[in-house]
Design a protein around this motif. Structure first.
Motif, PDB file in Angstrom:
ATOM      1  N   GLU A 157       2.722 -10.256   3.953  1.00 48.15           N
ATOM      2  CA  GLU A 157       3.530 -10.569   2.779  1.00 48.15           C
ATOM      3  C   GLU A 157       2.918 -10.000   1.504  1.00 48.15           C
ATOM      4  O   GLU A 157       3.634  -9.502   0.640  1.00 48.15           O
ATOM      5  CB  GLU A 157       3.721 -12.074   2.644  1.00 48.15           C
ATOM      6  N   GLU A 193       3.475  -6.247   1.552  1.00 54.59           N
ATOM      7  CA  GLU A 193       4.903  -5.985   1.350  1.00 54.59           C
ATOM      8  C   GLU A 193       5.265  -6.125  -0.136  1.00 54.59           C
ATOM      9  O   GLU A 193       6.015  -5.311  -0.676  1.00 54.59           O
ATOM     10  CB  GLU A 193       5.741  -6.944   2.201  1.00 54.59           C
ATOM     11  N   GLU A 195       9.710  -3.681   3.794  1.00 56.68           N
ATOM     12  CA  GLU A 195       9.145  -4.144   5.069  1.00 56.68           C
ATOM     13  C   GLU A 195       8.843  -2.993   6.018  1.00 56.68           C
ATOM     14  O   GLU A 195       7.803  -2.978   6.687  1.00 56.68           O
ATOM     15  CB  GLU A 195      10.108  -5.129   5.736  1.00 56.68           C
ATOM     16  N   THR A 234       5.785  -1.111   4.848  1.00 58.33           N
ATOM     17  CA  THR A 234       4.605  -1.956   5.077  1.00 58.33           C
ATOM     18  C   THR A 234       4.155  -1.866   6.522  1.00 58.33           C
ATOM     19  O   THR A 234       2.967  -1.690   6.812  1.00 58.33           O
ATOM     20  CB  THR A 234       4.911  -3.419   4.699  1.00 58.33           C
ATOM     21  N   ARG A 235       5.086  -1.964   7.449  1.00 58.17           N
ATOM     22  CA  ARG A 235       4.751  -1.863   8.881  1.00 58.17           C
ATOM     23  C   ARG A 235       4.161  -0.490   9.218  1.00 58.17           C
ATOM     24  O   ARG A 235       3.198  -0.387   9.970  1.00 58.17           O
ATOM     25  CB  ARG A 235       5.980  -2.117   9.750  1.00 58.17           C
TER      26      ARG A 235
END
Length: 106
Positions: free
Chosen positions: A45, A48, A55, A58-59
């Motif tokens: 979080e 992100e 998202e 971020t991944r």
């Protein structure tokens, strides 16, 4: 998530500059390398939020940095013994990642 016949993500989800992801991953890896064999964990979080709430980005950054998601809240590299704040300055990392994001999106 819909996949094309050859397994690629649809184009609208594949618009990130690979150099940007690599640069961001290197910044995280530099800090994670200080944790040695015990590994490090980072809040999904938090990252992100740093990456403008993206998202997917971020991944991709966490995966490129060698992290895996044992939980959706924290991603870990190695055993995940240390938190980000134990090995580096989250505010400084945030500034560096924001600069990289700004350089590649402007």
């Amino acid at each position: 998530m819909t996949r094309h016949q050859i397994g690629a993500l649809p184009r609208e989800h594949n618009e990130y500059d690979p150099a940007m992801i690599t640069s961001m991953a290197r910044e995280i890896q530099r800090i994670a390398d200080r944790s040695g064999p015990g590994g490090m964990r980072i809040s999904f979080e938090w990252l992100e939020d740093v990456l403008d709430g993206d998202e997917i980005l971020t991944r991709r950054v966490l995966t490129a940095a060698g992290f895996s998601p044992p939980t959706e809240v924290e991603w870990r590299r190695g055993k995940g013994r240390d938190q980000l704040s134990d090995r580096g300055y989250p505010g400084l990392l945030e500034d560096r990642l924001t600069d990289i994001l700004d350089d590649h999106t402007s």
